[in-house]
Design a protein around this motif. Structure first.
Motif, PDB file in Angstrom:
ATOM      1  N   MET A   1      10.173   5.285  11.607  1.00 27.13           N
ATOM      2  CA  MET A   1      11.489   5.400  12.227  1.00 27.13           C
ATOM      3  C   MET A   1      12.544   5.813  11.203  1.00 27.13           C
ATOM      4  N   PHE A   2      12.483   5.252   9.996  1.00 29.85           N
ATOM      5  CA  PHE A   2      13.472   5.579   8.974  1.00 29.85           C
ATOM      6  C   PHE A   2      13.300   6.997   8.443  1.00 29.85           C
ATOM      7  N   ARG A   3      12.067   7.461   8.371  1.00 27.25           N
ATOM      8  CA  ARG A   3      11.800   8.773   7.782  1.00 27.25           C
ATOM      9  C   ARG A   3      11.930   9.904   8.798  1.00 27.25           C
ATOM     10  N   SER A   4      12.039   9.578  10.081  1.00 27.45           N
ATOM     11  CA  SER A   4      12.082  10.635  11.099  1.00 27.45           C
ATOM     12  C   SER A   4      13.486  10.902  11.626  1.00 27.45           C
TER      13      SER A   4
ATOM     14  N   ILE B   1       0.841  -1.209   0.000  1.00 28.68           N
ATOM     15  CA  ILE B   1       0.000   0.000   0.000  1.00 28.68           C
ATOM     16  C   ILE B   1       0.871   1.252   0.000  1.00 28.68           C
ATOM     17  N   ILE B   2       1.975   1.230   0.749  1.00 28.39           N
ATOM     18  CA  ILE B   2       2.884   2.385   0.752  1.00 28.39           C
ATOM     19  C   ILE B   2       3.478   2.603  -0.637  1.00 28.39           C
ATOM     20  N   LYS B   3       3.878   1.525  -1.294  1.00 23.74           N
ATOM     21  CA  LYS B   3       4.462   1.626  -2.632  1.00 23.74           C
ATOM     22  C   LYS B   3       3.419   2.045  -3.662  1.00 23.74           C
ATOM     23  N   LYS B   4       2.214   1.470  -3.577  1.00 24.44           N
ATOM     24  CA  LYS B   4       1.182   1.728  -4.573  1.00 24.44           C
ATOM     25  C   LYS B   4       0.708   3.177  -4.525  1.00 24.44           C
ATOM     26  N   PHE B   5       0.444   3.685  -3.328  1.00 22.09           N
ATOM     27  CA  PHE B   5      -0.102   5.034  -3.186  1.00 22.09           C
ATOM     28  C   PHE B   5       0.966   6.072  -2.829  1.00 22.09           C
ATOM     29  N   LYS B   6       2.250   5.628  -2.800  1.00 22.17           N
ATOM     30  CA  LYS B   6       3.368   6.525  -2.548  1.00 22.17           C
ATOM     31  C   LYS B   6       3.127   7.385  -1.305  1.00 22.17           C
ATOM     32  N   LEU B   7       2.894   6.699  -0.195  1.00 22.67           N
ATOM     33  CA  LEU B   7       2.582   7.387   1.051  1.00 22.67           C
ATOM     34  C   LEU B   7       3.834   8.033   1.634  1.00 22.67           C
ATOM     35  N   ARG B   8       3.697   9.286   2.049  1.00 22.96           N
ATOM     36  CA  ARG B   8       4.759   9.962   2.782  1.00 22.96           C
ATOM     37  C   ARG B   8       4.562   9.730   4.274  1.00 22.96           C
ATOM     38  N   ILE B   9       5.438  10.310   5.076  1.00 26.25           N
ATOM     39  CA  ILE B   9       5.458   9.977   6.493  1.00 26.25           C
ATOM     40  C   ILE B   9       4.172  10.384   7.202  1.00 26.25           C
ATOM     41  N   ILE B  10       3.559  11.511   6.811  1.00 28.54           N
ATOM     42  CA  ILE B  10       2.330  11.948   7.487  1.00 28.54           C
ATOM     43  C   ILE B  10       1.195  10.968   7.203  1.00 28.54           C
ATOM     44  N   ARG B  11       1.066  10.567   5.955  1.00 29.11           N
ATOM     45  CA  ARG B  11      -0.007   9.635   5.595  1.00 29.11           C
ATOM     46  C   ARG B  11       0.273   8.237   6.161  1.00 29.11           C
ATOM     47  N   MET B  12       1.550   7.858   6.244  1.00 27.58           N
ATOM     48  CA  MET B  12       1.880   6.574   6.869  1.00 27.58           C
ATOM     49  C   MET B  12       1.508   6.583   8.350  1.00 27.58           C
ATOM     50  N   ALA B  13       1.767   7.706   9.025  1.00 30.41           N
ATOM     51  CA  ALA B  13       1.412   7.814  10.443  1.00 30.41           C
ATOM     52  C   ALA B  13      -0.100   7.758  10.634  1.00 30.41           C
ATOM     53  N   LYS B  14      -0.847   8.417   9.776  1.00 30.61           N
ATOM     54  CA  LYS B  14      -2.316   8.383   9.862  1.00 30.61           C
ATOM     55  C   LYS B  14      -2.835   6.966   9.633  1.00 30.61           C
ATOM     56  N   PHE B  15      -2.258   6.281   8.648  1.00 29.85           N
ATOM     57  CA  PHE B  15      -2.699   4.923   8.331  1.00 29.85           C
ATOM     58  C   PHE B  15      -2.401   3.973   9.495  1.00 29.85           C
TER      59      PHE B  15
ATOM     60  N   LYS C   1       3.028  18.270  12.933  1.00 27.79           N
ATOM     61  CA  LYS C   1       3.616  19.580  13.223  1.00 27.79           C
ATOM     62  C   LYS C   1       4.992  19.731  12.590  1.00 27.79           C
ATOM     63  N   ARG C   2       5.792  18.676  12.658  1.00 29.46           N
ATOM     64  CA  ARG C   2       7.167  18.780  12.163  1.00 29.46           C
ATOM     65  C   ARG C   2       7.248  18.756  10.650  1.00 29.46           C
ATOM     66  N   PHE C   3       6.624  17.772  10.030  1.00 31.74           N
ATOM     67  CA  PHE C   3       6.817  17.584   8.595  1.00 31.74           C
ATOM     68  C   PHE C   3       5.913  18.469   7.753  1.00 31.74           C
ATOM     69  N   SER C   4       4.792  18.898   8.279  1.00 29.66           N
ATOM     70  CA  SER C   4       3.971  19.852   7.513  1.00 29.66           C
ATOM     71  C   SER C   4       4.670  21.195   7.428  1.00 29.66           C
TER      72      SER C   4
END
Length: 584
Positions: free
Chosen positions: A401-404, A239-253, A538-541
């Motif tokens: 963890m990898f993206r933060s 799902i991360i690869k298909k929809f190209k989720l960034r860290i904010i959307r990954m956290a929400k998911f 707050k951080r990535f936005s």
């Protein structure tokens, strides 16, 4: 003379140092396993494209679940075998795998897995020093040069190692100074506590509550739950690869999936089962359920002349559906058959509930609870759905963890996550889970050399529901217990607990032990997930806004003099003009 021989045997058993081999084996196993995940996962993230990294890591973690799946299948097979297989005559064993006293061949699984681990380590010696980054063409010259430089670096490993030791504390301070990673680390510790508690005691919970053998519980987990977990983790990476989720959307998911699974887990409390009816413990000898009972109230008028031993536990099931601690306490006068097929007759305590003119009998083993077995499919279906949803967000949560953290801290961050999770989650969880569950024991076994053994009968109501110590009429006596051994999975977990001999009172309000403890840990995880999501937003936005502002200032405005736009030239245009002049 016999007493002296018995005491010397007990002293020899108490002074045994065989536990050192188990300790050293686990220590070597941990040393060999430690570099694989931190360095291997960060290695994949370094050499893979950013949009493919989550998919590869999800695939690795999902395929990593195949090991526990085969391990549970192997454990189910070994649990059906008697511990002394090949040494004793199995015909002389009078108990079955459903008996609480059954001990499976736990050592056989360790032997097979040890050989398999050694064979699987051999291919690592043939791996190349490095591989080209994904998307780049192979360059044998570069590979050979890199191998030469790596070999040269081995000569200078001492100064580099000393620099790494010197920079350890500043690097640790920098890593823990990241609030996103710090909250993620606390979340990992709580999740480890919950998961380790479930893995350790889920088979015992299913055995006690739903009246099934440990081997069957292990088989169900290995065949159903672990493949579902593996598939769900793989889908999370896809799902991360298909929809190209960034860290904010990954956290929400990840947060959404965890909260949904958390809410579904409250439906576990609807799965209930009656307590095993044991004469003198949970029901009186006439078969009436007792509202209160004493610890060893096993004698009655029907067996008062039999001279039964109070510390013995060899349960039989009477025709009336009530379990008796021994055939003696059932008042049985004769028996037919040998081994597992032995049947007891003329049981005076059973006769009170049986036909008046019939020959009341009893068979070896505890009585089966059919209603409990019927509840198992509903509980297992609910458990499967909950675990599938929970594992769906595992890969997105891991990628946070990898993206933060900064790229140079990724390996260190993975190592910190593994160390803190296993030390603060993997070690204490079995101890306090076991100590709380020990409070629900109705009758303890007795060792040959004295002292308390493993639990023979649990109060399944209290296994799920423990008394809240409020109101009056509660008698509590405490005594320090020796080390207990968890038989369900063949692993020994040392625990020191306080044994509570309780006279139950109707004024007590029940609270949860096993399911409630898991729900409490997951409540803390929910709070940390929401806090983590807020910090990431707050951080990535704000960082995304800064990047957008920088790009907008670099791009020239379209509104301007037409002369400027006409005179504007590009590097490609200059190259074309030069070619045209040469041709002319």
């Amino acid at each position: 003379m016999n007493r002296k021989l018995k005491n010397s045997g007990c002293e020899k058993r108490a002074s045994s140092h065989l536990w050192i081999f188990v300790l050293m084996g686990n220590l070597l196993h941990g040393i060999g396993e430690a570099p694989i995940m931190p360095l291997g996962i960060s290695y994949v993230d370094d050499f893979a494209k950013e949009e493919n990294s989550a998919f590869y890591i999800g695939a690795i973690r999902s395929f990593g679940m195949l090991g526990p799946m085969f391990g549970f299948l192997l454990g189910s097979f070994c649990a059906n075998l008697w511990v002394d297989i090949g040494v004793v005559d199995l015909e002389s064993v009078t108990i079955t795998p459903k008996d609480i006293r059954w001990v499976g061949a736990w050592w056989l699984g360790l032997l097979i897995c040890g050989i398999a681990s050694f064979l699987s380590s051999l291919p690592f010696w043939f791996l190349p020093y490095s591989i080209p980054k994904e998307g780049e063409e192979r360059n044998l010259k570069k590979l050979s040069e890199s191998s030469v430089t790596i070999q040269e670096d081995h000569c200078n490993i001492k100064p580099k190692f000393s620099e790494a030791v010197k920079d350890f504390l500043p690097t640790l301070k920098k890593l823990l100074g990241n609030p996103v990673f710090l909250v993620y680390l606390l979340l990992t510790v709580l999740q480890y506590n919950s998961v380790v508690g479930i893995i350790t005691f889920e088979t015992k919970f299913m055995e006690q509550l739903f009246n099934i053998a440990v081997s069957r519980a292990i088989l169900l987990i290995g065949v159903v739950l672990l493949p579902l977990t593996s598939l769900s983790m793989f889908l999370g990476g896809y799902i991360i690869k298909k929809f190209k989720l960034r860290i904010i959307r990954m956290a929400k998911f990840a947060c959404a999936t965890f909260i949904i699974a958390y809410l579904l887990s409250f439906l576990y409390f609807a799965c209930d089962c009656e307590v095993l009816q044991v004469a003198g413990l949970t029901v009186s000898y006439p078969g009436v359920k007792q509202s209160s009972f004493l610890k060893d109230d096993l004698t009655a008028s029907c067996n008062s002349d039999c001279g039964c031993e109070l510390n013995q536990w060899d349960p039989v099931c009477g025709d009336n559906g009530i379990t008796y601690t021994t055939a003696c306490f059932a008042g049985c006068k004769s028996s037919i058959g040998i081994g597992k097929n032995r049947v007891f007759h003329n049981c005076s305590c059973v006769q009170g509930q049986g036909p008046e003119n019939g020959n009341s009998s009893a068979v070896l083993g505890q009585c089966q609870r059919e209603n409990c077995s019927r509840t198992l499919p509903y509980f297992f279906t609910l458990l499967s759905i909950s675990i599938f949803i929970l594992a769906l967000g595992a890969t997105p949560a891991y990628m946070i963890m990898f993206r933060s953290v900064s790229p140079e801290l990724k390996s260190f961050a993975v190592g910190m996550e593994a160390v803190c999770g296993r030390i603060l989650g993997g070690l204490p969880a079995p101890i306090y889970f076991g100590a709380l569950l020990d409070q629900t024991c109705l009758r303890w076994g007795t060792k040959k050399c004295g002292g308390s053994g493993s639990c023979r009968v649990y109060d399944t109501k209290a296994f799920r529901l423990a008394p809240a110590f409020q109101g009056s009429g509660l008698t509590i006596s405490t005594e320090a217990s020796s080390l207990k051994s968890y038989r369900g999975t063949g692993a020994a977990f040392p625990m020191r607990h306080v044994h509570l001999a309780v006279r139950w009172n109707n004024s007590l309000r029940p609270e949860n032990v096993y399911l409630g403890l898991i729900a409490g840990l997951r409540s803390g995880c929910c709070f940390l997930y929401i806090s983590l999501l807020i910090l990431i937003i707050k951080r990535f936005s704000s960082e995304n806004k800064e990047v957008i502002n920088l790009k907008s200032t670099d791009v020239p405005s379209r509104k301007g003099p037409t002369s400027d736009s006409k005179n504007e030239t590009f590097p490609c245009a200059k190259g074309l003009e030069a070619k045209e002049e040469t041709h002319m």
